[in-house]
Structures are given as structure tokens and as C-alpha cells.
Design a protein around this motif. Structure first.
Motif, short mmCIF file in Angstrom:
data_model
loop_
_atom_site.label_atom_id
_atom_site.label_comp_id
_atom_site.label_asym_id
_atom_site.label_seq_id
_atom_site.Cartn_x
_atom_site.Cartn_y
_atom_site.Cartn_z
N ASP A 1 0.83 -1.21 0.00
CA ASP A 1 0.00 0.00 0.00
C ASP A 1 0.86 1.25 0.00
N CYS A 2 1.92 1.28 0.81
CA CYS A 2 2.79 2.46 0.86
C CYS A 2 3.53 2.67 -0.46
N ALA A 3 4.02 1.59 -1.03
CA ALA A 3 4.82 1.69 -2.26
C ALA A 3 3.97 1.65 -3.52
N ALA A 4 2.68 1.33 -3.38
CA ALA A 4 1.76 1.22 -4.53
C ALA A 4 2.29 0.23 -5.56
N ARG A 5 2.80 -0.91 -5.06
CA ARG A 5 3.33 -1.95 -5.94
C ARG A 5 2.92 -3.32 -5.42
N PRO A 6 2.62 -4.25 -6.34
CA PRO A 6 2.33 -5.62 -5.90
C PRO A 6 3.62 -6.35 -5.51
N VAL B 1 5.86 -19.64 -6.14
CA VAL B 1 5.23 -18.41 -5.65
C VAL B 1 3.99 -18.79 -4.86
N ASP B 2 3.92 -18.34 -3.62
CA ASP B 2 2.83 -18.71 -2.72
C ASP B 2 1.59 -17.84 -2.93
N ARG B 3 1.79 -16.52 -3.02
CA ARG B 3 0.66 -15.61 -3.17
C ARG B 3 1.14 -14.26 -3.68
N ARG B 4 0.21 -13.42 -4.06
CA ARG B 4 0.51 -12.10 -4.59
C ARG B 4 -0.25 -11.06 -3.76
N ILE B 5 0.44 -10.02 -3.34
CA ILE B 5 -0.14 -8.96 -2.53
C ILE B 5 -0.38 -7.75 -3.42
N GLU B 6 -1.62 -7.33 -3.56
CA GLU B 6 -1.96 -6.18 -4.40
C GLU B 6 -2.15 -4.94 -3.53
N PRO B 7 -1.69 -3.78 -4.00
CA PRO B 7 -1.90 -2.55 -3.24
C PRO B 7 -3.36 -2.11 -3.27
N ASP B 8 -3.78 -1.45 -2.21
CA ASP B 8 -5.13 -0.90 -2.12
C ASP B 8 -5.09 0.55 -2.61
N PRO B 9 -5.62 0.85 -3.79
CA PRO B 9 -5.51 2.21 -4.33
C PRO B 9 -6.26 3.25 -3.51
N THR B 10 -7.22 2.82 -2.70
CA THR B 10 -7.98 3.79 -1.90
C THR B 10 -7.14 4.37 -0.76
N LEU B 11 -5.99 3.75 -0.47
CA LEU B 11 -5.13 4.22 0.62
C LEU B 11 -3.96 5.06 0.12
N ALA B 12 -3.89 5.28 -1.18
CA ALA B 12 -2.73 5.97 -1.76
C ALA B 12 -2.56 7.37 -1.17
N GLU B 13 -3.65 8.12 -1.05
CA GLU B 13 -3.55 9.49 -0.55
C GLU B 13 -3.13 9.51 0.92
N LEU B 14 -3.67 8.59 1.72
CA LEU B 14 -3.31 8.53 3.14
C LEU B 14 -1.81 8.28 3.30
N TYR B 15 -1.28 7.33 2.55
CA TYR B 15 0.14 7.00 2.71
C TYR B 15 1.06 8.02 2.06
N GLU B 16 0.55 8.75 1.08
CA GLU B 16 1.33 9.85 0.52
C GLU B 16 1.51 10.94 1.58
N ARG B 17 0.43 11.26 2.29
CA ARG B 17 0.53 12.25 3.37
C ARG B 17 1.46 11.76 4.47
N GLN B 18 1.34 10.49 4.81
CA GLN B 18 2.20 9.95 5.85
C GLN B 18 3.67 10.01 5.44
N ALA B 19 3.96 9.66 4.20
CA ALA B 19 5.34 9.70 3.72
C ALA B 19 5.90 11.11 3.80
N SER B 20 5.12 12.09 3.36
CA SER B 20 5.57 13.49 3.42
C SER B 20 5.80 13.93 4.86
N ARG B 21 4.90 13.56 5.74
CA ARG B 21 5.01 13.96 7.15
C ARG B 21 6.26 13.34 7.79
#
Length: 500
Positions: free
Chosen positions: A421-426, A461-481
Motif C-alpha cells: 500500500d505504501c509503495a503502490a506496488r504488488p 510463488v505462494d501468493r501475490r499482494i496487491e496494493p489498495d488504491p484507496t489508501l494511496a492518498e493517506l500513505y502519501e501524506r504519511q510519507a511526506s510527514r
């Protein structure tokens, strides 16, 4: 059969693998991290490295019907780069000084930078001098432990010490040597004798080889200690992170590994070296490939510290039983940890800020926060560190087509999801095998029993973790802070570090 042995910060692990890539037996035993002073990190090389290798190899041979004569080759990896002075009989002359989490050599870094020039060091070695560099720690031994320095016949890292004890041969793999700045030229793949001579006699450095090269054979003395058959081929081996990358099928450009361990280590494979002072550059385990690498100073060590703090538990076995509980605590707090931020710099920080005097910060505390918020804030703080490393790699032009996640931390689903979610990458989570399994792969390649293009058949490969796009703005603010929080408290961190 092939045996791989990996020495980690917290434990030593061995695995027995057959020619189809099946892991037939595993064994592990704990290592003891010693922190005699703030900023120092050490292992007892005789006990934690050699003694524990003997323990786990004997254990896996005892647990199976496999004869030692059926073992075709052995590969070792270890935390690195470490610095260990040894005498002519390969006996340690002091503790093993660990990798970038040990920050004791700041003064030596400054002196080498001044003498050789930062730009010249970066251009020739591919890396700025940081706490991850072994050369300044060799200089520290010269300055602070002159008796041990003078008595040393060789200066080794973790796995090169093990290879020397197993075979009597003194070799170091190119991947490790690249972190022995300012002694190694990343473009010619050779020691820089004139730069080393100002610190240490070049003759006291091991001979350079590639990780899959056979360094020698198990001696009669080593066979008695380990249970291996005398004459068994031993490859040169590699640092633990590249070995773990191999275990995840990270083989060529576009592949990237995130290793969730005591610290975070990130490896992106490229062709020709890409040099940037914010990251580390080195040859990969295969000739003709290179890596751009980065890492945080804390990860599993931070979660362990919090478990000890929140449970008052000190027994290592009991602490291990609390990791699932810690993951459950973090899952009780929502993304963003109810506005709680944690800068995870309890042992300084490595890439891309290279600040050994950085210190941890918990920001935004209120009476409504509980242990669940603290646990999630810790995981998200580490996740933001991973995000920052990936952003810098992207700025450098590093291709990132596939991310493979490995290490003990992948058992914490909240942590994995926070990183995606933070990196916006699977991320693709590989079935747990680890660096020791990668060592077995490299050993099989080294004696010609496995082709490089056949490694993929050994990886699941056991599983794949997909980012949640709805959290992108929250984690962008957190990263900046969090970046502004570090910038605004950096001088205070250094003041506190120097007072301590």
C-alpha cells in the motif's frame, strides 16, 4: 544432494536439498547479537559462525538417512559485510564486527573521505563510504585495537571465514568485496591495492572469486567438526541477501527482492553498474550482472524490541512465540495507525539517508493510542522506508518489473500489505526457503549440476499482494510527514547520539 548454510543476525540455518530442488531437512540454532556500546553490533565468530555451522550441519545429517558422501557440494552465506581479523590458523582475534547496523567507524569514514576524495571513491568503488562499508571498520581496528590488527594474518567477512575454516582457502566473493570500500573497484572487479595500502597490507585480504566458484574442499579437520565428508567441494558463497534473492528466483534485470529480516534488504538486478551515492552498487552473484541495493537498519529487530518492551519478555524462544501476537496487535489498528508515526531509526539508518546518528521517533502520541497503534506505526514506518528506497531506485532508472518478497517478515500479513500500500506496488511472496536454500542452488550451479535457466523450476510463488488504491492518498501524506519529521529533528537526533 547439496547443503546450504546461512548465518543471519539472529540465527544460523542449514538446509539439505536434492537434485530436484526438494528441501529434505532443515536445522537452525540462535545467534547472539551483542551490543556492547550504542552503535556497535557484534557476533562471537567462533561460537555464532563456526560453532553454529557445525551444529546445524551435523543436525541435518543426523535427521536423514543421507550419507555425508552423498553431499555433492556445500555453499555458505552470511550477514555482511562483516569484519573479522584472524590469525594464520584462522582463529578469531576479536568479535565479528557486523554490517551497516554497526556504526562505530564514523571518524574513519571522515578521514578516508578527506584523504581519497568522496567523488573519487564513488566513481571507482560505486559506493559512498557509509556504515555499510567494511574498509573504515578495518581502519577502526588499526586505530582502536592495534594488537589484534597487527596480529591478523587475514581480514575476513562472515562467509569467507567459514569457507576458510572448511577448506583452508582464503577467498572472498566479488559481491561482498564491493562493500569493502574503498578497497574494491566495481568496474574492473579487482582490489585497489594503492588505496588499501594506506589502511592494511593488501596481502592480508582474501583472493577474489565469483560466488559459484569452488573455493576448495572440506579438510579432514573440518570434516570431523561438521560431519561432512573430507574432500566435499565448497563454493565461495555470497552475502545472505543475494543468496536469498537467488532463493526467490531473482535472476536478471527487472527482478527485485525485498528481504524482511532483522533489517530490510532490497536488491534490484541490473546489467552494467548503476552508481548513485544514495544506494549501494555491487556485482551480483553471476558474472556480467550487477545490483542496486538498499536497506533499512531495523525491521525485525524493531518488532523484537517492541515485543520485549510490551511483554517484559527476554527469553529468545518465548519472544518468538509473540510474533503472531504482534501481527494481530497491528491488525487491530487501522491504516495510518490513528495518526501515529514512528521513525524506525533505532540503530541509525542506512539507504538512502545514510545517517548512523539518526534515532527513533514516536510522534503524535495521545491518550487514545494503545499498543495496536504502536505496533502498526512500527510496521508502517519500516514500509515507508522501503517506499523511499524504491522511489530513489526509480529516479536512478532502475527497471522494476517484479518484486519478490522473502524472509521471516512475510508471515506478518499486515506488514506485507502495508508495504504494497505504501509503495503502490504488488509483491509476489515466495514459498519460504531462505538464503540457505539459495546457497544450495549456488552450490549446484557451481559444480555444474544445475543450469542458471533451470532455477525457475525450483521456485514456488505462494501468493501475490496487491496494493489498495484507496489508501494511496493517506500513505502519501504519511510519507511526506515522516520525511519532514526526520528533517526537522535530525540535528536533535545527532545531539542526543553524540551525548550518548
Amino acid at each position: 544432494m547439496f547443503i546450504g548454510v546461512d548465518v543471519g543476525t539472529s540465527e544460523t540455518t542449514a538446509v539439505l536439498v536434492d537434485r530436484e530442488g526438494r528441501a529434505l531437512a532443515e536445522a537452525s540454532t540462535p545467534n547472539t547479537l551483542r551490543v556492547p556500546r550504542p552503535g556497535w553490533a557484534e557476533h562471537d565468530a567462533e561460537t555464532d559462525w563456526w560453532g553454529n555451522l557445525c551444529t546445524v550441519v551435523n543436525q541435518i545429517l543426523e535427521r536423514t538417512d543421507v550419507s555425508a558422501n552423498d553431499v555433492e557440494a556445500v555453499g555458505c552465506s552470511g550477514i555482511g559485510p562483516c569484519v573479522l581479523p584472524v590469525d594464520a590458523e584462522v582463529r578469531p582475534l576479536g568479535p565479528g564486527i557486523l554490517y551497516g547496523i554497526d556504526t562505530r567507524a564514523s571518524a574513519q569514514i571522515e578521514r578516508l573521505d578527506a584523504k581519497l576524495g568522496r567523488e573519487a571513491i564513488l566513481e571507482r568503488t560505486g559506493n559512498a563510504l557509509t556504515s555499510q562499508s567494511a574498509g573504515p571498520k578495518v581502519a577502526w581496528l588499526r586505530d582502536e585495537r592495534p594488537d589484534a590488527f597487527a596480529a591478523a594474518a587475514w581480514f575476513h567477512t562472515c562467509q569467507s571465514f567459514l569457507v576458510a575454516r572448511l577448506t583452508g582457502e582464503h577467498v572472498m566473493d566479488h559481491t561482498t568485496a564491493a562493500y569493502w570500500g574503498p578497497f574494491y573497484d566495481i568496474r574492473t572487479n579487482a582490489w585497489i591495492d594503492e588505496w588499501a595500502a594506506g589502511t592494511v597490507d593488501p596481502a592480508r585480504r582474501p583472493r577474489l572469486v565469483w560466488p559459484t566458484e569452488v573455493a576448495g574442499q572440506v579438510t579432514v579437520e573440518a570434516a570431523r567438526a561438521t560431519g561432512l565428508a573430507a574432500g566435499t567441494p565448497v563454493i565461495a558463497g555470497a552475502p545472505d541477501a543475494p543468496a536469498e534473492a537467488v532463493s526467490a528466483g531473482v535472476m536478471g534485470p527487472g527482478d527485485l527482492m525485498v528481504m524482511y529480516g532483522s533489517s530490510i534488504f532490497i536488491i534490484a538486478v541490473v546489467g552494467e553498474p548503476i552508481v548513485d551515492p544514495r544506494m549501494w552498487a555491487a556485482p551480483y552473484v553471476f558474472e556480467g550482472t550487477s545490483i542496486v541495493a538498499g536497506g533499512t537498519s531495523t525491521a525485525g529487530t524493531l518488532t523484537r524490541w517492541l515485543i520485549e518492551l510490551l511483554t517484559d519478555e527476554r527469553d529468545p524462544a518465548a519472544i518468538s512465540d509473540h510474533y503472531d501476537a504482534f501481527a494481530a496487535w497491528a491488525a487491530e489498528s487501522p491504516p495510518g495507525a490513528n495518526g501515529l508515526d514512528l521513525l524506525p531509526y533505532l540503530s541509525g539508518e542506512r539507504t538512502p539517508i545514510h545517517d548512523p546518528d539518526a534515532r527513533g521517533v514516536i510522534f503524535g502520541l495521545s491518550l487514545r493510542h494503545g499498543r495496536a497503534d504502536l505496533a502498526r506505526a512500527a510496521l508502517e514506518g519500516i514500509a515507508q522506508g522501503i517506499r523511499l528506497n524504491l522511489e530513489v531506485m526509480r529516479e536512478m532508472g532502475v527497471p522494476i518489473e517484479r518484486i519478490r518478497a522473502v524472509g521471516g517478515g512475510v508471515n506478518n500479513p499486515t506488514w506485507l500489505q502495508a508495504v504494497s500500500d505504501c509503495a503502490a506496488r504488488p509483491q509476489e511472496v515466495v514459498t519460504q526457503r531462505g538464503a540457505a536454500y539459495g546457497d544450495a542452488i549456488l552450490a549446484a550451479i557451481g559444480i555444474g549440476a544445475l543450469a542458471r535457466d533451470g532455477v525457475a523450476a525450483w521456485i514456488d510463488v505462494d501468493r501475490r499482494i496487491e496494493p489498495d488504491p484507496t489508501l494511496a492518498e493517506l500513505y502519501e501524506r504519511q510519507a511526506s510527514r515522516q520525511r519532514r519529521l526526520y528533517d526537522s529533528t535530525r540535528s536533535l537526533m545527532h545531539e542526543v547520539a553524540h551525548e550518548a
